[in-house]
Design a protein around this motif. Structure first.
Motif, PDB file in Angstrom:
ATOM      1  N   GLU A   1      -4.352  -7.623  18.447  1.00 13.67           N
ATOM      2  CA  GLU A   1      -3.247  -8.419  18.986  1.00 13.67           C
ATOM      3  C   GLU A   1      -2.467  -9.153  17.901  1.00 13.67           C
ATOM      4  N   ASN A   2      -2.998  -9.194  16.674  1.00  5.63           N
ATOM      5  CA  ASN A   2      -2.329  -9.933  15.606  1.00  5.63           C
ATOM      6  C   ASN A   2      -1.593  -9.036  14.614  1.00  5.63           C
ATOM      7  N   PHE A   3      -1.663  -7.725  14.841  1.00  5.94           N
ATOM      8  CA  PHE A   3      -0.894  -6.821  13.982  1.00  5.94           C
ATOM      9  C   PHE A   3       0.595  -6.994  14.281  1.00  5.94           C
ATOM     10  N   ILE A   4       1.397  -7.133  13.229  1.00 10.23           N
ATOM     11  CA  ILE A   4       2.832  -7.368  13.403  1.00 10.23           C
ATOM     12  C   ILE A   4       3.629  -6.083  13.199  1.00 10.23           C
ATOM     13  N   THR A   5       3.587  -5.519  12.002  1.00 17.92           N
ATOM     14  CA  THR A   5       4.374  -4.309  11.731  1.00 17.92           C
ATOM     15  C   THR A   5       4.029  -3.755  10.359  1.00 17.92           C
ATOM     16  N   SER A   6       4.621  -2.614  10.035  1.00 21.83           N
ATOM     17  CA  SER A   6       4.566  -2.053   8.683  1.00 21.83           C
ATOM     18  C   SER A   6       5.995  -1.924   8.171  1.00 21.83           C
ATOM     19  N   ILE A   7       6.250  -2.556   7.037  1.00 24.51           N
ATOM     20  CA  ILE A   7       7.572  -2.494   6.411  1.00 24.51           C
ATOM     21  C   ILE A   7       7.624  -1.291   5.479  1.00 24.51           C
ATOM     22  N   ILE A   8       8.732  -0.591   5.493  1.00 21.49           N
ATOM     23  CA  ILE A   8       8.947   0.523   4.563  1.00 21.49           C
ATOM     24  C   ILE A   8       9.853   0.026   3.442  1.00 21.49           C
ATOM     25  N   TRP A   9       9.353   0.091   2.201  1.00 20.38           N
ATOM     26  CA  TRP A   9      10.113  -0.346   1.040  1.00 20.38           C
ATOM     27  C   TRP A   9      10.534   0.869   0.210  1.00 20.38           C
ATOM     28  N   GLN A  10      11.822   1.053   0.041  1.00 24.46           N
ATOM     29  CA  GLN A  10      12.344   2.131  -0.806  1.00 24.46           C
ATOM     30  C   GLN A  10      12.147   1.704  -2.260  1.00 24.46           C
ATOM     31  N   LYS A  11      11.113   2.247  -2.901  1.00 22.60           N
ATOM     32  CA  LYS A  11      10.702   1.739  -4.207  1.00 22.60           C
ATOM     33  C   LYS A  11      11.394   2.409  -5.391  1.00 22.60           C
ATOM     34  N   VAL A  12      12.043   3.532  -5.167  1.00 21.75           N
ATOM     35  CA  VAL A  12      12.723   4.233  -6.276  1.00 21.75           C
ATOM     36  C   VAL A  12      14.182   4.473  -5.898  1.00 21.75           C
TER      37      VAL A  12
ATOM     38  N   GLU B   1       8.060  11.025  -3.190  1.00 19.52           N
ATOM     39  CA  GLU B   1       7.719   9.840  -2.394  1.00 19.52           C
ATOM     40  C   GLU B   1       8.603   8.679  -2.824  1.00 19.52           C
ATOM     41  N   ASP B   2       9.502   8.304  -1.947  1.00 17.95           N
ATOM     42  CA  ASP B   2      10.483   7.267  -2.259  1.00 17.95           C
ATOM     43  C   ASP B   2      10.083   5.890  -1.761  1.00 17.95           C
ATOM     44  N   HIS B   3       8.989   5.775  -1.025  1.00 19.33           N
ATOM     45  CA  HIS B   3       8.686   4.502  -0.390  1.00 19.33           C
ATOM     46  C   HIS B   3       7.223   4.122  -0.506  1.00 19.33           C
ATOM     47  N   ASP B   4       6.971   2.837  -0.410  1.00 23.24           N
ATOM     48  CA  ASP B   4       5.657   2.264  -0.164  1.00 23.24           C
ATOM     49  C   ASP B   4       5.725   1.491   1.146  1.00 23.24           C
ATOM     50  N   TYR B   5       4.575   0.964   1.555  1.00 26.08           N
ATOM     51  CA  TYR B   5       4.503   0.163   2.774  1.00 26.08           C
ATOM     52  C   TYR B   5       4.083  -1.272   2.438  1.00 26.08           C
TER      53      TYR B   5
ATOM     54  N   ILE C   1       0.858  -1.189   0.000  1.00 25.96           N
ATOM     55  CA  ILE C   1       0.000   0.000   0.000  1.00 25.96           C
ATOM     56  C   ILE C   1       0.892   1.235   0.000  1.00 25.96           C
ATOM     57  N   ASP C   2       0.305   2.389  -0.357  1.00 22.92           N
ATOM     58  CA  ASP C   2       1.056   3.646  -0.286  1.00 22.92           C
ATOM     59  C   ASP C   2       0.385   4.589   0.710  1.00 22.92           C
ATOM     60  N   GLU C   3       0.752   5.873   0.653  1.00 26.78           N
ATOM     61  CA  GLU C   3       0.257   6.834   1.650  1.00 26.78           C
ATOM     62  C   GLU C   3      -1.246   7.069   1.570  1.00 26.78           C
ATOM     63  N   ASN C   4      -1.873   6.829   0.407  1.00 26.51           N
ATOM     64  CA  ASN C   4      -3.279   7.161   0.231  1.00 26.51           C
ATOM     65  C   ASN C   4      -4.194   6.436   1.220  1.00 26.51           C
ATOM     66  N   GLU C   5      -3.892   5.169   1.474  1.00 25.39           N
ATOM     67  CA  GLU C   5      -4.793   4.373   2.313  1.00 25.39           C
ATOM     68  C   GLU C   5      -4.100   3.631   3.449  1.00 25.39           C
ATOM     69  N   ILE C   6      -2.818   3.920   3.715  1.00 25.30           N
ATOM     70  CA  ILE C   6      -2.104   3.175   4.758  1.00 25.30           C
ATOM     71  C   ILE C   6      -2.809   3.280   6.101  1.00 25.30           C
TER      72      ILE C   6
ATOM     73  N   VAL D   1      17.203 -11.754  11.866  1.00 26.07           N
ATOM     74  CA  VAL D   1      15.822 -11.332  12.096  1.00 26.07           C
ATOM     75  C   VAL D   1      15.458 -10.243  11.086  1.00 26.07           C
ATOM     76  N   PRO D   2      14.286 -10.324  10.442  1.00 19.46           N
ATOM     77  CA  PRO D   2      13.895  -9.298   9.465  1.00 19.46           C
ATOM     78  C   PRO D   2      13.777  -7.926  10.119  1.00 19.46           C
ATOM     79  N   GLN D   3      14.177  -6.909   9.376  1.00 19.52           N
ATOM     80  CA  GLN D   3      14.008  -5.523   9.820  1.00 19.52           C
ATOM     81  C   GLN D   3      12.897  -4.865   9.018  1.00 19.52           C
ATOM     82  N   THR D   4      12.503  -3.668   9.428  1.00 23.63           N
ATOM     83  CA  THR D   4      11.341  -3.035   8.797  1.00 23.63           C
ATOM     84  C   THR D   4      11.702  -2.019   7.725  1.00 23.63           C
ATOM     85  N   LEU D   5      12.992  -1.762   7.510  1.00 21.77           N
ATOM     86  CA  LEU D   5      13.416  -0.832   6.459  1.00 21.77           C
ATOM     87  C   LEU D   5      14.117  -1.624   5.367  1.00 21.77           C
ATOM     88  N   TRP D   6      13.512  -1.663   4.172  1.00 16.13           N
ATOM     89  CA  TRP D   6      14.043  -2.431   3.051  1.00 16.13           C
ATOM     90  C   TRP D   6      14.462  -1.481   1.930  1.00 16.13           C
TER      91      TRP D   6
END
Length: 621
Positions: free
Chosen positions: A224-235, A247-251, A205-210, A362-367
């Motif tokens: 209780e089942n929400f884990i996280t939001s990953i930030i993906w540098q898409k450009v 806007e350099d990222h999506d989620y 998803i992007d900023e419009n509906e995150i 362990v996975p991190q949230t900034l990709w």
């Protein structure tokens, strides 16, 4: 045993109702829920919905309709399309034993998700979706809350009425966010049912509906089942034409079916991480790196003074404590696991050996795009497998397979998992699953669903996004046919049920109503039904997966009898859809345990039904 009539009647909430009956049977009367009794049983957990009641939640115009939409049972079915898959793509005459277990479904994903509910409930380990971002121009599913299947058939030209155009969702519309939420809500509710108890859902998803997406997912899956939001540098480069910010990222939002059960898979260690480990003292246990022996957390046994090899004394410092008790520290030092520096007069640190650390990270949230790719890489990847005459047809939202491959490594630790993507697009998920299977020689299976949305400009070879995805899988698979892994796929498409749809009679004649009912019972199938299409619908009604093995039973020479089995069901189906079943077949038919024999109701006499029911469970159509 018994004889039953086979009818498509599965509701997606059927399992929940069964569970409620087990917990509170007194709340049911004549097969219906008595809500007053249920409220009394729940006591203080209930809340009266009146005008004064306020509570936290996500509300939008159309939410009630969206909730109702998820509960409406499906009217369609899936039919096999022969010759358009790849590698052991089944034909009506094949035994199906060596067919590919990967599935491509062309159709409207809400109806498809409903159809899959019984066969795949609790079987999907990972779902990744890349839904419309609701930018104002991208495709929006315009759900018809009364006839979703008929609307799909009209749009795709499968019925005579002219199909209406697919819509976009403009910001000027007062229900801009509401339309998107109404589209997503029922799909997410149905998707949750399909997930295994330790399954996980990833949503791009992007900023419009995150903000709305996170709240919606929490409502459907539980906070209780929400884990996280990953930030993906898409450009990889800024857009200088941006009005405010580039806007350099999506989620990628991550939520589990059950966070208590789900654990992410570890990612491979990097060369840079391993390079941090050295061996300056030539320790025979190999490379190591030093770690702090003090911490801020109070530890009663962590307050003492240490004397080093050169006589220097050390304390943790103000507000800090040794991580180890003095006795444990002495054991570490005696085992040469304490580093005092080259000269032996440094603050002591603990040696952690590379050979003893975890095999992964362990996975991190900034990709970053360097690690998982960017949008331009994704487009180039698509162009490698699909040739466009018009570059305007290249999807802007396509994701790189390196990105999805990382999600697979995190979300699918078992090499035989099923991975679902019901916004399939150009099928990067399917390619990523095949690629990971080739790398690991594993056996993950994909199910992708894609609506046959027309491309902006018509092409000779590919006319819809569904064509685009199939073309991509087919070409990638063709390049890897020699791989040991299953790199093929079977194609099915959404269509009308083989069963007649009951139309309510509102006339005054009881006789006419009875005649209508008799005709419906005598011939419940539509005109033009085929054995292959009906067999697939039977498989779905009975809760078998689409990758089930279908094998013709050669011992029955007078009729065509096929045996259906899958790894998730302990019993099998024996299906004969011939218009007449020979006495020899009935005589030699063998059923064991919970196996079920299915045939047309008018293919055997009532006497034969009794004879067969003595052998085991039979169901007739």
């Amino acid at each position: 045993m018994s004889h039953e009539k086979l009818r498509p009647q599965f509701l997606f909430d059927e399992e929940k109702i069964k569970q409620l009956k087990q917990i509170a049977p007194e709340c049911f009367g004549d097969g219906k829920i008595n809500f007053e009794t249920l409220k009394q049983n729940l006591g203080e957990w209930t809340q009266d919905e009146d005008g004064e009641t306020e509570h936290f939640g996500l509300f939008w115009p159309g939410k009630k309709d969206a909730r109702r939409m998820a509960a409406i049972p499906p009217e369609g079915t899936l039919v096999p399309v022969y010759g358009e898959g790849l590698k052991a793509d089944g034909t009506p005459d094949s035994d199906g034993e060596n067919d590919s277990k990967n599935i491509f479904i062309e159709g409207e994903n809400l109806e498809v998700l409903k159809i899959l509910q019984k066969s795949y409930a609790g079987k999907i380990k990972m779902i990744y979706i890349d839904p419309p971002y609701n930018t104002g121009n991208d495709f929006i599913y315009d759900d018809d809350f009364t006839e979703p299947l008929q609307e799909y058939l009209r749009r795709t030209g499968q019925v005579d009425e002219e199909g209406k155009a697919l819509t976009t969702n403009k910001r000027a519309d007062g229900r801009f966010h509401s339309k998107w939420l109404s589209m997503m809500y029922p799909r997410l509710r149905l998707a949750r049912n399909l997930l295994h108890d330790d399954g996980v859902l990833f949503v791009s998803i992007d900023e419009n509906e995150i903000h709305n997406l996170k709240t919606l997912l929490i409502e459907v899956f539980g906070d209780e089942n929400f884990i996280t939001s990953i930030i993906w540098q898409k450009v990889y480069a800024p857009k200088n034409t941006a009005r405010h910010f580039s806007e350099d990222h999506d989620y990628i939002v991550v939520i589990a079916k059950n966070a208590e059960s789900w654990m992410p898979g570890l990612l491979p260690r990097t060369v840079e991480q391993d390079a941090l480990y050295k061996n300056p003292d030539n320790d025979p246990r190999g490379p190591w790196m030093s770690d702090n022996l003090t911490a801020r957390n109070y530890y009663g046994d962590g307050q003492y003074e240490i004397t080093g090899p050169t006589g220097n004394t050390f304390t943790p410092g103000k507000g800090r404590y040794w991580r180890q008790s003095y006795e444990n520290f002495k054991k570490l030092d005696e085992d040469n696991r304490v580093w005092w520096g080259k000269e032996g007069n440094n603050m002591p640190r603990m040696k952690r050996f590379l050979s003893e650390v975890s095999d992964g990270r362990v996975p991190q949230t900034l990709w970053t795009y360097k690690d998982v790719g960017h949008t331009q890489e994704a487009k180039k990847e698509l162009l490698k497998y699909v040739t466009f005459e018009n570059t305007e047809n290249v999807l802007n939202s396509v994701k790189p397979t390196r990105l999805i491959d990382r999600l697979i490594q995190i979300g699918s630790k078992n090499e035989s998992d099923i991975i679902l993507d019901f916004f399939g697009g150009s099928c990067p998920t399917a390619q990523s699953v095949l690629k990971r299977n080739i790398i690991e020689n594993s056996n993950r299976k994909f199910i992708v669903v894609q609506f046959p949305e027309k491309l902006p400009i018509e092409e000779k070879e590919v006319k819809t996004i569904s064509d685009l995805g199939q073309s991509r899988i087919r070409k990638y698979s063709s390049e890897n046919l020699n791989a040991d892994a299953d790199v093929g796929f079977k194609k099915l498409k959404l269509s009308s049920s083989n069963y007649k749809k009951w139309s309510n009679y509102s006339g005054p004649s009881v006789t006419a109503l009875e005649e209508n009912l008799d005709l419906f019972n005598q011939e419940p199938l539509r005109k033009g039904w085929t054995k292959e299409a009906l067999l697939t619908e039977i498989i779905l009604i009975e809760g078998f997966v689409l990758s089930s093995t279908i094998k013709k039973q050669e011992q029955y020479t007078k009729n065509e009898v096929k045996k259906v089995s899958d790894e998730y069901c302990q019993h099998t189906l024996l299906v004969c859809l011939d218009k007449k079943i020979a006495p020899e077949t009935i005589e030699s038919l063998e059923l064991s345990g919970n196996d079920i024999f299915i045939c047309l109701d008018n293919a055997i006499s009532n006497v034969d039904k009794l004879r067969l029911s003595d052998k085991g469970l039979i169901k007739t159509i």
